[in-house]
Design a protein around this motif. Structure first.
Motif, PDB file in Angstrom:
ATOM      1  N   VAL A 262       0.840  -1.197   0.000  1.00  0.00           N
ATOM      2  CA  VAL A 262       0.000   0.000   0.000  1.00  0.00           C
ATOM      3  C   VAL A 262       0.877   1.248   0.000  1.00  0.00           C
ATOM      4  O   VAL A 262       0.525   2.270  -0.586  1.00  0.00           O
ATOM      5  CB  VAL A 262      -0.949   0.002   1.213  1.00  0.00           C
ATOM      6  N   GLY A 263       2.039   1.154   0.619  1.00  0.00           N
ATOM      7  CA  GLY A 263       2.979   2.265   0.589  1.00  0.00           C
ATOM      8  C   GLY A 263       3.427   2.580  -0.821  1.00  0.00           C
ATOM      9  O   GLY A 263       3.610   3.739  -1.182  1.00  0.00           O
ATOM     10  N   ALA A 264       3.585   1.554  -1.643  1.00  0.00           N
ATOM     11  CA  ALA A 264       3.923   1.779  -3.051  1.00  0.00           C
ATOM     12  C   ALA A 264       2.806   2.519  -3.761  1.00  0.00           C
ATOM     13  O   ALA A 264       3.043   3.434  -4.551  1.00  0.00           O
ATOM     14  CB  ALA A 264       4.201   0.434  -3.733  1.00  0.00           C
ATOM     15  N   LEU A 265       1.540   2.135  -3.461  1.00  0.00           N
ATOM     16  CA  LEU A 265       0.396   2.804  -4.083  1.00  0.00           C
ATOM     17  C   LEU A 265       0.315   4.268  -3.650  1.00  0.00           C
ATOM     18  O   LEU A 265      -0.057   5.133  -4.440  1.00  0.00           O
ATOM     19  CB  LEU A 265      -0.895   2.080  -3.717  1.00  0.00           C
ATOM     20  N   LEU A 266       0.686   4.540  -2.408  1.00  0.00           N
ATOM     21  CA  LEU A 266       0.658   5.916  -1.913  1.00  0.00           C
ATOM     22  C   LEU A 266       1.657   6.822  -2.641  1.00  0.00           C
ATOM     23  O   LEU A 266       1.517   8.047  -2.613  1.00  0.00           O
ATOM     24  CB  LEU A 266       0.973   5.931  -0.414  1.00  0.00           C
ATOM     25  N   MET A 267       2.647   6.223  -3.284  1.00  0.00           N
ATOM     26  CA  MET A 267       3.634   7.014  -4.014  1.00  0.00           C
ATOM     27  C   MET A 267       3.193   7.342  -5.429  1.00  0.00           C
ATOM     28  O   MET A 267       3.751   8.236  -6.071  1.00  0.00           O
ATOM     29  CB  MET A 267       4.967   6.261  -4.036  1.00  0.00           C
ATOM     30  N   VAL A 268       2.191   6.641  -5.934  1.00  0.00           N
ATOM     31  CA  VAL A 268       1.760   6.812  -7.322  1.00  0.00           C
ATOM     32  C   VAL A 268       1.240   8.217  -7.622  1.00  0.00           C
ATOM     33  O   VAL A 268       1.566   8.792  -8.669  1.00  0.00           O
ATOM     34  CB  VAL A 268       0.708   5.745  -7.694  1.00  0.00           C
ATOM     35  N   PRO A 269       0.419   8.845  -6.743  1.00  0.00           N
ATOM     36  CA  PRO A 269      -0.080  10.188  -7.067  1.00  0.00           C
ATOM     37  C   PRO A 269       0.999  11.217  -7.333  1.00  0.00           C
ATOM     38  O   PRO A 269       0.763  12.184  -8.077  1.00  0.00           O
ATOM     39  CB  PRO A 269      -0.915  10.553  -5.831  1.00  0.00           C
ATOM     40  N   ASP A 270       2.183  11.053  -6.739  1.00  0.00           N
ATOM     41  CA  ASP A 270       3.269  11.999  -7.000  1.00  0.00           C
ATOM     42  C   ASP A 270       3.652  12.013  -8.480  1.00  0.00           C
ATOM     43  O   ASP A 270       4.074  13.049  -9.005  1.00  0.00           O
ATOM     44  CB  ASP A 270       4.502  11.632  -6.174  1.00  0.00           C
ATOM     45  N   TYR A 271       3.504  10.883  -9.139  1.00  0.00           N
ATOM     46  CA  TYR A 271       3.833  10.781 -10.560  1.00  0.00           C
ATOM     47  C   TYR A 271       2.627  11.121 -11.440  1.00  0.00           C
ATOM     48  O   TYR A 271       2.760  11.801 -12.461  1.00  0.00           O
ATOM     49  CB  TYR A 271       4.323   9.365 -10.876  1.00  0.00           C
ATOM     50  N   VAL A 272       1.453  10.653 -11.039  1.00  0.00           N
ATOM     51  CA  VAL A 272       0.230  10.924 -11.799  1.00  0.00           C
ATOM     52  C   VAL A 272      -0.092  12.419 -11.792  1.00  0.00           C
ATOM     53  O   VAL A 272      -0.745  12.932 -12.700  1.00  0.00           O
ATOM     54  CB  VAL A 272      -0.947  10.111 -11.211  1.00  0.00           C
ATOM     55  N   LEU A 273       0.405  13.125 -10.783  1.00  0.00           N
ATOM     56  CA  LEU A 273       0.170  14.566 -10.674  1.00  0.00           C
ATOM     57  C   LEU A 273       0.544  15.306 -11.951  1.00  0.00           C
ATOM     58  O   LEU A 273      -0.157  16.229 -12.372  1.00  0.00           O
ATOM     59  CB  LEU A 273       0.977  15.122  -9.486  1.00  0.00           C
ATOM     60  N   TYR A 274       1.635  14.897 -12.586  1.00  0.00           N
ATOM     61  CA  TYR A 274       2.062  15.566 -13.816  1.00  0.00           C
ATOM     62  C   TYR A 274       0.967  15.497 -14.881  1.00  0.00           C
ATOM     63  O   TYR A 274       0.692  16.478 -15.582  1.00  0.00           O
ATOM     64  CB  TYR A 274       3.344  14.921 -14.358  1.00  0.00           C
ATOM     65  N   GLY A 275       0.348  14.335 -15.011  1.00  0.00           N
ATOM     66  CA  GLY A 275      -0.690  14.167 -16.025  1.00  0.00           C
ATOM     67  C   GLY A 275      -1.909  15.015 -15.758  1.00  0.00           C
ATOM     68  O   GLY A 275      -2.442  15.658 -16.674  1.00  0.00           O
ATOM     69  N   VAL A 276      -2.380  15.060 -14.514  1.00  0.00           N
ATOM     70  CA  VAL A 276      -3.596  15.827 -14.229  1.00  0.00           C
ATOM     71  C   VAL A 276      -3.336  17.330 -14.328  1.00  0.00           C
ATOM     72  O   VAL A 276      -4.248  18.101 -14.667  1.00  0.00           O
ATOM     73  CB  VAL A 276      -4.208  15.451 -12.869  1.00  0.00           C
TER      74      VAL A 276
ATOM     75  N   TYR B 208      -7.371  14.455  -4.136  1.00  0.00           N
ATOM     76  CA  TYR B 208      -6.142  15.255  -4.209  1.00  0.00           C
ATOM     77  C   TYR B 208      -5.804  15.626  -5.649  1.00  0.00           C
ATOM     78  O   TYR B 208      -5.556  16.800  -5.966  1.00  0.00           O
ATOM     79  CB  TYR B 208      -5.005  14.456  -3.575  1.00  0.00           C
ATOM     80  N   LEU B 209      -5.807  14.648  -6.535  1.00  0.00           N
ATOM     81  CA  LEU B 209      -5.442  14.894  -7.935  1.00  0.00           C
ATOM     82  C   LEU B 209      -6.450  15.821  -8.620  1.00  0.00           C
ATOM     83  O   LEU B 209      -6.064  16.680  -9.426  1.00  0.00           O
ATOM     84  CB  LEU B 209      -5.341  13.567  -8.682  1.00  0.00           C
TER      85      LEU B 209
ATOM     86  N   LEU C 197      -2.981  15.577   3.429  1.00  0.00           N
ATOM     87  CA  LEU C 197      -4.364  15.378   3.844  1.00  0.00           C
ATOM     88  C   LEU C 197      -5.011  14.148   3.226  1.00  0.00           C
ATOM     89  O   LEU C 197      -5.802  13.460   3.884  1.00  0.00           O
ATOM     90  CB  LEU C 197      -5.193  16.621   3.480  1.00  0.00           C
ATOM     91  N   PHE C 198      -4.691  13.877   1.954  1.00  0.00           N
ATOM     92  CA  PHE C 198      -5.441  12.868   1.215  1.00  0.00           C
ATOM     93  C   PHE C 198      -4.634  11.632   0.820  1.00  0.00           C
ATOM     94  O   PHE C 198      -5.183  10.533   0.754  1.00  0.00           O
ATOM     95  CB  PHE C 198      -6.047  13.497  -0.044  1.00  0.00           C
ATOM     96  N   VAL C 199      -3.353  11.807   0.521  1.00  0.00           N
ATOM     97  CA  VAL C 199      -2.542  10.667   0.083  1.00  0.00           C
ATOM     98  C   VAL C 199      -1.894  10.039   1.311  1.00  0.00           C
ATOM     99  O   VAL C 199      -0.670  10.103   1.507  1.00  0.00           O
ATOM    100  CB  VAL C 199      -1.498  11.094  -0.960  1.00  0.00           C
ATOM    101  N   THR C 200      -2.719   9.465   2.129  1.00  0.00           N
ATOM    102  CA  THR C 200      -2.268   8.915   3.400  1.00  0.00           C
ATOM    103  C   THR C 200      -3.303   7.938   3.928  1.00  0.00           C
ATOM    104  O   THR C 200      -4.447   7.939   3.479  1.00  0.00           O
ATOM    105  CB  THR C 200      -2.054  10.051   4.424  1.00  0.00           C
ATOM    106  N   ILE C 201      -2.882   7.106   4.847  1.00  0.00           N
ATOM    107  CA  ILE C 201      -3.829   6.186   5.484  1.00  0.00           C
ATOM    108  C   ILE C 201      -4.495   6.846   6.679  1.00  0.00           C
ATOM    109  O   ILE C 201      -5.682   6.661   6.934  1.00  0.00           O
ATOM    110  CB  ILE C 201      -3.113   4.892   5.903  1.00  0.00           C
ATOM    111  N   ARG C 202      -3.741   7.662   7.414  1.00  0.00           N
ATOM    112  CA  ARG C 202      -4.281   8.373   8.564  1.00  0.00           C
ATOM    113  C   ARG C 202      -4.089   9.870   8.385  1.00  0.00           C
ATOM    114  O   ARG C 202      -3.023  10.314   7.964  1.00  0.00           O
ATOM    115  CB  ARG C 202      -3.593   7.918   9.860  1.00  0.00           C
ATOM    116  N   ALA C 203      -5.113  10.640   8.724  1.00  0.00           N
ATOM    117  CA  ALA C 203      -5.022  12.092   8.618  1.00  0.00           C
ATOM    118  C   ALA C 203      -4.007  12.627   9.623  1.00  0.00           C
ATOM    119  O   ALA C 203      -3.870  12.085  10.723  1.00  0.00           O
ATOM    120  CB  ALA C 203      -6.389  12.720   8.880  1.00  0.00           C
ATOM    121  N   PRO C 204      -3.273  13.694   9.272  1.00  0.00           N
ATOM    122  CA  PRO C 204      -2.301  14.262  10.213  1.00  0.00           C
ATOM    123  C   PRO C 204      -3.009  14.904  11.400  1.00  0.00           C
ATOM    124  O   PRO C 204      -4.194  15.262  11.335  1.00  0.00           O
ATOM    125  CB  PRO C 204      -1.577  15.316   9.364  1.00  0.00           C
TER     126      PRO C 204
END
Length: 229
Positions: free
Chosen positions: A49-63, A138-139, A192-199
């Motif tokens: 799941v930690g790997a999945l949490l890193m995906v938005p950092d890359y997908v961000l460029y596309g959006v 987030y995206l 806030l959003f790309v996480t399992i628990r809110a800060p």
């Protein structure tokens, strides 16, 4: 509703939008496959799941590209003035454009994150689908910020450069130097959003993110409504 339908039809006839959407989807899946393999060899905090949490950092460029294209494409050839003639109410037209870009970014984000989760064989894991949906929020917000910057700048290259600098480069560069980097829109959204628990300070961060969205979105919308330049 007719204005939203017309704007969505126009946007989806653009080859550049289709390329951006397909590239975002492909990038998300590719990054997930690489990170999932890496997580088997390198201990990540949340495992796969930690790997999945890193995906938005890359997908961000596309959006970001999708958001900018949704704002500036009509300005490139002056078609926006035809749209303004067809729909003289600029408040209504600007809102319709924002809604269409928001839904498109949300759809692409959901498809990309869902496909990424399935590609990593993460379906049965309890935390996966909440992570997918929060990442999509987030995206989508980041895409709307890029859309607003596009409305302000009205040119593809400057809007892309400013969006990338504000939402990608600056937070990364500032992080090792000063704590100000954590208050950038993308850093706030990620916390806030790309996480399992809110800060613990999620209320403060949510307030600052809302202020970012209101200020940038308000400036872009105001220029679209009031400025003919």
């Amino acid at each position: 509703m007719a204005t939203i339908f017309a704007e969505s039809k126009k946007l989806m006839t653009l080859p550049s939008i289709w390329i951006a959407c397909a590239s975002t989807l492909g990038l998300g899946i590719s990054v997930t496959l690489v990170l999932s393999k890496r997580s088997k060899d390198v201990l990540l905090v949340h495992g796969d799941v930690g790997a999945l949490l890193m995906v938005p950092d890359y997908v961000l460029y596309g959006v970001l590209v999708i958001g900018v294209l949704g704002a500036v494409t009509e300005y490139q050839g002056g078609q926006v003035y035809t749209s303004m003639t067809a729909v003289p109410d600029r408040v209504k037209l600007g809102a319709a454009k924002g809604v269409v870009v928001g839904f498109l970014a949300a759809g692409v984000s959901i498809a990309t994150m869902s496909a990424s989760a399935l590609a990593a064989h993460l379906g049965p894991v309890e935390e996966v689908w909440p992570v997918v949906m929060r990442s999509c929020i987030y995206l989508s917000v980041m895409a709307l910020l890029a859309f607003s910057l596009g409305l302000m700048l009205r040119s593809l290259v400057p809007a892309l450069v400013v969006s990338l600098c504000m939402l990608v480069v600056c937070p990364t560069v500032l992080a090792p130097i000063t704590s100000l980097g954590k208050w950038a829109p993308s850093s706030l959204g990620s916390d806030l959003f790309v996480t399992i628990r809110a800060p613990a300070d999620w209320k403060t961060k949510m307030l600052v993110l809302v202020l970012w969205v209101m200020s940038i979105g308000g400036c872009g919308y105001a220029r679209f409504v009031n400025d003919d330049g």
